[in-house]
Scaffold this motif. Sequence first.
Motif, PDB file in Angstrom:
ATOM      1  N   ASP A  58      21.524 -40.413  10.389  1.00  0.00           N
ATOM      2  CA  ASP A  58      22.657 -41.260  10.812  1.00  0.00           C
ATOM      3  C   ASP A  58      22.252 -42.247  11.894  1.00  0.00           C
ATOM      4  N   SER A  92      18.965 -36.610  12.925  1.00  0.00           N
ATOM      5  CA  SER A  92      19.767 -36.994  11.761  1.00  0.00           C
ATOM      6  C   SER A  92      19.488 -38.441  11.352  1.00  0.00           C
ATOM      7  N   LEU A 149      26.479 -38.702  15.647  1.00  0.00           N
ATOM      8  CA  LEU A 149      25.620 -39.822  16.030  1.00  0.00           C
ATOM      9  C   LEU A 149      25.146 -39.679  17.472  1.00  0.00           C
TER      10      LEU A 149
END
Length: 466
Positions: free
Chosen positions: A256, A254, A224
């Motif tokens: 995420d 990402s 993250l």
Amino acid sequence: MATAMETSSTGPAAPAATTSAALSSLDRLLPSTPLRLHPRLDLEIYASNYTGHARIIRLLFIAATCPDLRVDALRSAMHDLKKTLNTKLYEAVGEDLRVAAAAANVSRPEDRVDSAWVDATFRKAQNLFERLDTDLRGHRNTFIKESIRMGNTDLGDHFYDRGELSEAVKCYTRARDYCTTTKHMMQVCLSVIQVNMEASLWTTVSAYLAKGEAAAADPSCDALSQAKLAACRGLYLLHERQFNQAGKVFVDVSFDICGNFSEVIAAQDIAIFGALCGLATFDRAEIKSKLIDLPNFRQFLELVPEVRELIQAFYHSRYATVLTIMSSLHDDLAADIHLNPHVSALFALIRSRAMQQYASPFLSVDMSKMATAFKTTIADLEQELVALIIAGQISARIDSHNKVLYARQVDTRSATFHRALQFGEEYDYASKALLMRVALLKCGLGVNSKSKSGAGDVDREMHPRR
């Protein structure tokens, strides 16, 4: 060792009554020339994608650029500011709202500045500063690194909540000296980057991006934090108008990050920024591999169906659809604080690449049909094509009388003969040089280099033929 008083040059300033003082840190975020955008966006839904300062700053930017949404944006910003300790900005926004609401004849009693809240919040901020400063002094006396780091971080958060960005950066920077883990280093770097992006200090942003990326190379760094850092890198490249690199960074962020970095950027922003930068600079193969087929980026595009449709239309050469979508999205995208300075340039690049893609398969193109496809006049199209030809982006010539674009054909036979002659000339030159060298050596006309002992000089002697 530095004393505890070095943590801050001043405490919270007294409440100010002037808008210019309160908005000084936001001046560089606002457009240099007044804009009158008319976006179709739903303000409440748009603002819900962000939290904290990012939400407030975007609302103020919309208030400054979109007359139709000015009053609603200022009301929302004023409501959000009451969740912070930034009394100066609250008063400034309240004054702006009073003037805007009166001009539009939509004034409400709740639009007035809450003086009681301002006084109470100022006292609360002053007490909190004194407590945090006292705690930090105590931590410094204990020489415990983790406590000093947390004390500086808490004080930096306090200044940031007050809108005192320079003081916040000082505290975060001091906290960096006491970081003992990769996680703590990443937190400090991201905090400094966030504050400096808000202050438009992009040189400092670049420096701390490099430090953060060095820390992210550690295997213990979480995914993250890496995604957040990549998003910040993309924003920096976008600001520097490095659209190709920005596009590559955004498409690799990402998923995420979705919902976990709303204090800086929303997942929808990553989809929009990555798609526009990609369409403006990627070749056809990259558009297919990075924007259409990449599973991670497809998840972002699902959040913005219109942008996904724009990519598909561009790839499948549906140029009328491309231009229609771009026209409908222009004001919505220009209302974004990061994209506003670049949206016209990106749209121009996308249009130019669409023209290149349209003309590339043909030996000749009827300009009247091309003008229809690009929703423009033949005269304007001709000017655009002339600019592309001069820039070397299209290899073609224009028959202005018959309004036909002819591709420049390469004579393969002549090109082959030209290359053969060039290779022959290079071989002839190399052969003569080799023969001359052999002749010089045969005659004993050589140059010997000898290093003198104890010196770095080179002694060159010419040896005559014996």
